[in-house]
Design an enzyme around this catalytic site. Structure first.
Site, short mmCIF file in Angstrom:
data_model
loop_
_atom_site.label_atom_id
_atom_site.label_comp_id
_atom_site.label_asym_id
_atom_site.label_seq_id
_atom_site.Cartn_x
_atom_site.Cartn_y
_atom_site.Cartn_z
CB SER A 53 3.95 44.03 6.43
OG SER A 53 4.03 44.87 5.29
CG HIS A 92 5.38 42.52 1.46
ND1 HIS A 92 4.33 41.65 1.57
CD2 HIS A 92 5.27 43.38 2.51
CE1 HIS A 92 3.60 41.97 2.63
NE2 HIS A 92 4.16 43.02 3.21
CG ASP A 152 3.46 38.91 0.36
OD1 ASP A 152 3.48 38.75 1.59
OD2 ASP A 152 4.05 39.85 -0.22
#
Length: 210
Positions: A53, A92, A152
């Site tokens: 990701s 992330h 997210d």
């Protein structure tokens, strides 16, 4: 009789030495890990990237080094966080940050300015309302994977729209080594490899004794 026991005592001494050396290695590794955790203020100062990701910034198997002593996580910073109720670290990027010196976006948009009333009890009520309006919120962030389309929000715990800097973050990425952690992924995805690895280690111990 003592001469006959001598080989057995020698083998026992050698076995005990190997056990003590192995215990020393484990205890040293544990102490180094705990020391690094205290230094970085992170429960997991080293993590492995488990998904794609964050490509192309990070690939699966990259080993990340974290730092968790900064009071804020700025927009653009890459962080590692744990979803509440789950023990899976997610790597992330911060795409939005607020708090400490500003209000939550939802709170700001939903609030209206209150007029100060002129007398007695009304003055105290208005003052309390103004104080409530100006209250600061804790530092919160919104994250997103570079290789993902959406943020997210769907990954967070139920009812959670943002991450809390103090409660949810494991740390911010300060360095990495490419592909080194891929062994961890292989062992996790293929449990039989653990058996093979243990067998190899056992064979090495037996060969060393001989």
């Amino acid at each position: 009789m003592l001469a006959g026991l001598s080989p057995h005592l020698s083998n026992l001494r050698r076995s005990l030495t190997q056990v003590l050396n192995f215990a020393l290695v484990l205890s040293t590794a544990f102490m180094m890990w705990k020391g690094l955790s205290i230094y970085t203020n992170s429960s997991s100062p080293i993590v492995v990237v488990l998904s794609g990701s964050m490509e192309p910034a990070f690939q699966r198997g990259d080993l990340l080094f974290l730092w968790n002593r900064s009071p804020r996580a700025e927009v653009g910073e890459i962080v590692v966080y744990n979803v509440r109720g789950k023990d899976i670290p997610i790597v992330h990027r911060v795409v939005r940050a607020f708090g400490d010196d500003e209000k939550s976006p939802k709170e700001t948009n939903g609030q209206k300015k209150k007029k100060v009333m002129s007398s007695g009890k009304k003055d105290s009520i208005a003052a309390g309302a103004l104080h409530s309006d100006s209250a600061l919120v804790s530092h919160r962030i919104l994250t997103k994977g570079d290789n993902n389309i959406a943020d997210d929000t769907e990954l967070y715990a139920q009812g959670q729209d943002y991450l809390d800097r103090k409660l949810d973050l494991v740390g911010s990425v300060r360095g990495y080594i490419p592909a080194v952690g891929y062994v961890t992924i292989m062992l996790s995805e293929h449990p039989w490899l653990k058996t093979v690895l243990l067998g190899i280690m056992g064979a090495m111990v037996i060969l060393q004794r001989e």
